[in-house]
Scaffold this active site. Structure first.
Site, short mmCIF file in Angstrom:
data_model
loop_
_atom_site.label_atom_id
_atom_site.label_comp_id
_atom_site.label_asym_id
_atom_site.label_seq_id
_atom_site.Cartn_x
_atom_site.Cartn_y
_atom_site.Cartn_z
N ARG A 1 50.29 4.58 42.07
CA ARG A 1 49.86 5.99 42.02
C ARG A 1 48.37 6.14 42.27
O ARG A 1 47.89 7.21 42.63
CB ARG A 1 50.19 6.61 40.65
CG ARG A 1 51.64 6.69 40.34
CD ARG A 1 51.87 7.33 38.99
NE ARG A 1 51.94 8.78 39.06
CZ ARG A 1 51.04 9.61 38.59
NH1 ARG A 1 49.97 9.14 37.99
NH2 ARG A 1 51.18 10.90 38.70
N ASP B 1 46.73 14.44 35.48
CA ASP B 1 47.60 13.63 34.62
C ASP B 1 47.01 13.41 33.24
O ASP B 1 45.79 13.45 33.07
CB ASP B 1 47.78 12.24 35.24
CG ASP B 1 48.74 12.26 36.40
OD1 ASP B 1 49.61 13.13 36.42
OD2 ASP B 1 48.62 11.38 37.27
#
Ligand code: SAM
Length: 233
Positions: A156, A171
């Site tokens: 990611r 996030d």
């Protein structure tokens, strides 16, 4: 195709556990796009005896079996190259985290060793392992899922894998804060409305509201990480 940004190799007794993980969702897409390379290697292919034995009884007695050093040494030595970081997944390792995922995403080749039984012979840890990483304070039956967790979180961080890089900054754990609440259509669901501010179109207000929700949730759920929080500019 261009060179992958990060290459992952996993030494495991259970390569089949990674088959679906490597081909599905974002990891599958990142591999197809050539952004990452990920491959599983069966430790039994590095044995030399006819029974492909990879474990033996522990010296000093005690429960369980220990993974023998010779097949592991052969596997690591044949897969590593200059610049490789060899990671052993183990519950007594360094706790895995977003900063560690970011750090590992800068390394071109990660070779992960998954243990089984009572773990691996200590001499392999002393001579061939560069980093030891734990995914949490619990014990798994083997390290293959732990390797998958690392590969997922590290990938990611590789530019292009998420498509929209802004996702990373939203996030949980970015700037040591948990994530903010997310809503999508419909505006009202089972009598519960989306917070007014999110419909206002006022980006400054929305940012402030999200930040205050992040602070509140982090204070409630993870006061331990709050001290590391960076205020938005
Ligand atoms: N006897 C070992 C101990 O107490 O540290 C546990 C061995 S565990 C049953 C078998 C393997 O699963 C380990 O060698 C490791 O590769 C993996 N494993 C288990 N829990 C893990 C965790 N929390 N993080 C990373 N790997 C883990």
């Amino acid at each position: 195709m261009s060179t992958p940004v990060v290459e992952f190799d996993v030494i495991t007794l259970f390569p089949g556990m990674l088959t679906g993980f490597f081909s599905e969702s974002m990891i599958g897409r990142a591999r197809t796009a050539g952004l990452i390379r990920a491959e599983a290697h069966n430790l039994r292919d590095f044995t030399t005896d006819r029974w492909h034995i990879t474990d033996d009884r522990p010296f000093g007695g005690g429960a369980g079996m220990v993974m023998k050093p010779e097949p592991l040494a052969r596997a690591i030595d044949s897969l590593r190259r200059p610049g490789t970081t060899v990671i052993y997944l183990t519950p007594d390792g360094e706790p895995f985290s977003t900063p560690l995922a970011r750090e590992f995403a800068q390394i071109p080749h990660l070779l992960m060793v998954s243990g089984h039984y009572e773990g691996i012979d200590e001499r392999i840890r002393e001579t061939r392992i560069d980093r030891e990483v734990s995914i949490g304070d619990y014990v798994l039956t083997n390290g293959t899922l732990a390797a998958a967790v690392l590969i997922d979180a590290i990938s990611r961080q590789v530019p292009g894998v998420l498509g929209e890089e802004k996702s990373l900054t939203q996030d949980s754990f970015h700037h040591s804060l948990l994530g903010f609440p997310q809503y999508t259509r419909p505006v009202e669901f089972e009598g519960r409305a989306v917070p007014e501010v999110l419909l206002s179109g006022n980006h400054g207000e929305i940012e402030r509201w999200r930040h205050s929700r992040q602070l509140e949730k982090t204070r409630q759920r993870r006061p331990d990480i709050l001290s590391k929080t960076i205020q938005p500019s």
